[in-house]
Design an enzyme around this catalytic site. Sequence first.
Site, short mmCIF file in Angstrom:
data_model
loop_
_atom_site.label_atom_id
_atom_site.label_comp_id
_atom_site.label_asym_id
_atom_site.label_seq_id
_atom_site.Cartn_x
_atom_site.Cartn_y
_atom_site.Cartn_z
N PRO A 7 0.83 -1.03 -0.08
CA PRO A 7 0.09 -0.07 0.04
C PRO A 7 0.84 1.12 -0.10
O PRO A 7 1.95 1.37 0.67
CB PRO A 7 -0.95 -0.21 1.36
CG PRO A 7 0.13 -0.80 2.20
CD PRO A 7 1.04 -1.79 1.45
N GLU A 9 0.06 5.33 0.06
CA GLU A 9 -0.51 6.57 0.17
C GLU A 9 -0.15 7.53 -1.14
O GLU A 9 0.96 7.96 -0.87
CB GLU A 9 -0.76 6.98 1.21
CG GLU A 9 -1.90 8.07 1.62
CD GLU A 9 -1.65 9.25 1.64
OE1 GLU A 9 -0.62 9.85 2.03
OE2 GLU A 9 -2.35 10.15 1.09
N CYS A 98 2.44 3.75 9.67
CA CYS A 98 2.65 5.10 9.19
C CYS A 98 3.32 6.06 10.04
O CYS A 98 3.18 6.34 10.77
CB CYS A 98 1.09 5.64 8.80
SG CYS A 98 1.13 7.26 8.02
N LYS A 139 -0.03 -4.75 9.31
CA LYS A 139 1.34 -4.48 8.60
C LYS A 139 1.91 -3.25 9.83
O LYS A 139 1.40 -2.58 10.31
CB LYS A 139 1.08 -3.59 7.55
CG LYS A 139 2.39 -3.25 6.79
CD LYS A 139 2.23 -2.78 5.32
CE LYS A 139 3.29 -2.14 4.65
NZ LYS A 139 3.58 -0.83 4.89
N GLY A 200 10.58 -4.41 2.99
CA GLY A 200 11.53 -3.38 2.85
C GLY A 200 12.84 -3.61 1.85
O GLY A 200 13.25 -4.62 2.11
N ARG A 224 8.29 0.40 -3.39
CA ARG A 224 9.03 1.23 -4.16
C ARG A 224 9.81 0.52 -5.43
O ARG A 224 9.84 1.05 -6.45
CB ARG A 224 10.22 2.37 -3.47
CG ARG A 224 9.44 3.19 -2.54
CD ARG A 224 10.25 3.74 -1.50
NE ARG A 224 11.00 2.58 -0.42
CZ ARG A 224 11.94 2.60 -0.01
NH1 ARG A 224 12.59 3.82 0.11
NH2 ARG A 224 12.23 1.62 0.90
C1 LIG Z 1 4.89 7.25 -0.72
C2 LIG Z 1 4.69 6.02 0.19
C3 LIG Z 1 3.29 5.91 0.68
C4 LIG Z 1 3.09 4.91 1.43
N1 LIG Z 1 2.00 4.59 2.17
C5 LIG Z 1 1.65 3.55 2.81
C6 LIG Z 1 0.25 3.33 3.26
O1 LIG Z 1 -0.93 3.84 2.74
N2 LIG Z 1 0.13 2.00 3.83
C7 LIG Z 1 1.28 1.37 4.58
O2 LIG Z 1 0.90 0.38 5.35
N3 LIG Z 1 2.44 1.60 4.02
C8 LIG Z 1 2.57 2.64 3.45
N4 LIG Z 1 3.88 2.90 2.96
C9 LIG Z 1 4.91 2.01 3.32
C10 LIG Z 1 5.23 0.96 2.22
O3 LIG Z 1 4.08 0.22 2.06
C11 LIG Z 1 6.31 0.02 2.49
O4 LIG Z 1 6.08 -0.59 3.67
C12 LIG Z 1 7.89 0.75 2.24
O5 LIG Z 1 7.60 1.54 1.50
C13 LIG Z 1 8.73 -0.35 2.57
O6 LIG Z 1 8.75 -1.21 1.33
P1 LIG Z 1 9.76 -0.81 0.13
O7 LIG Z 1 11.00 -0.84 0.26
O8 LIG Z 1 9.38 -2.25 -0.83
O9 LIG Z 1 9.24 0.35 -0.42
C14 LIG Z 1 4.33 3.86 2.21
C15 LIG Z 1 5.45 4.17 1.55
C16 LIG Z 1 5.90 5.26 0.82
C17 LIG Z 1 7.15 5.35 0.24
#
Ligand SMILES: Cc1cc2nc3c(=O)[nH]c(=O)nc-3n(C[C@H](O)[C@H](O)[C@H](O)COP(=O)(O)O)c2cc1C
Length: 327
Positions: A7, A9, A98, A139, A200, A224
């Site tokens: 997810p 946002e 968050c 989460k 992550g 990401r």
């Molecule tokens: C722009 C942005 C928005 C995010 N919004 C949410 C969200 O709405 N809910 C949530 O549980 N995590 C949110 N996250 C966290 C991501 O779900 C994820 O846990 C985090 O980016 C690490 O994973 P990654 O390294 O694969 O990006 C957000 C992260 C980013 C960068």
Amino acid sequence: MHIALAPMEGVVDYLMRQLLTEIGGFDLCVTEFVRVSDTVFPDSVFYRYCPELRHGSETLAGVPVHIQLLGNHPQLMAENAHKAWRLGAKGIDINFGCPARTVNKNKGGAALLVDTEILHTIVKAIREAVPADTPVTAKMRLGLEDKSLALDNAIAIAEAGAENLTVHARTKVEGYKPPAHWEWITRIRENIDIPVTANGDIWTPEDYDKCRQVTGCEKVMVGRGALTDPFLARNIKQREAIEPSADLHWLATRKIIGELANRITLAREDETEMTRVNIRDGERYLMSRMKQWLALMSKRNTLAADFFKQFRLIKCPQQLLETLQSV
Ligand SMILES: Cc1cc2nc3c(=O)[nH]c(=O)nc-3n(C[C@H](O)[C@H](O)[C@H](O)COP(=O)(O)O)c2cc1C
């Protein structure tokens, strides 16, 4: 092998879920968080965050979408979860991670990680509010300022009846600073008896292999990395084109950007479609999403980075489509 689309946002919305799941490799999506503060939302709010409710709570490619709730009031969270379920949600996810200041100031998201009991109460209330065959998942980050409660929190969430726990392996204060502490995911997995999804810093298929090796988790979530490389999940599964040439990658990326611009241009001409894809202000919406997405893609793709420079001068979807044709 199970890969969830994180997810995000402001970035991973209906359109992005459609496009990424059409490319393939994903088994699950989670909506942007729906922030519960003092009310049970009307149906329209759930349809706005999760237009997929109108087609079986699945993306058009058939990938299930769970609705994520964020808040600190167990009863209200439960009532909203019940409402989401009644509208057809395939699962409810709870946000305990968050890091946003406004959210934390109101004791939501990662701020709750200092209170193990409230995590338990919220999960339990939601678990009791929806039928047993509807997954309730959570989460979490590893903590707010430190990791001292990481295991207690995970245990509380599992004991309250969550079906799965996704762990973003950082504390709130660590933000997005590398590295993600995957070894903590291992510790959590070894201490609870529900499946754990590792999250992550999975940017490449090699990261995926390493993460699974370190954590022992069968499930991962990518955020990401999937936006930077829309083919990541598919490549992890198929291993057919781990290193597509920059040109090929850009061609495909360009197709996706064009598709997104096209859909929004079309949506603006059709009220029904507009409601369905949740576009209140088509142009601004497209441009802000594009900006975030291109910024992420530019990290790994020089052609996307070049285009990002031109993008700053573009004012509307039509101009975007024209510029795309000329590059
Ligand atoms: C722009 C942005 C928005 C995010 N919004 C949410 C969200 O709405 N809910 C949530 O549980 N995590 C949110 N996250 C966290 C991501 O779900 C994820 O846990 C985090 O980016 C690490 O994973 P990654 O390294 O694969 O990006 C957000 C992260 C980013 C960068």
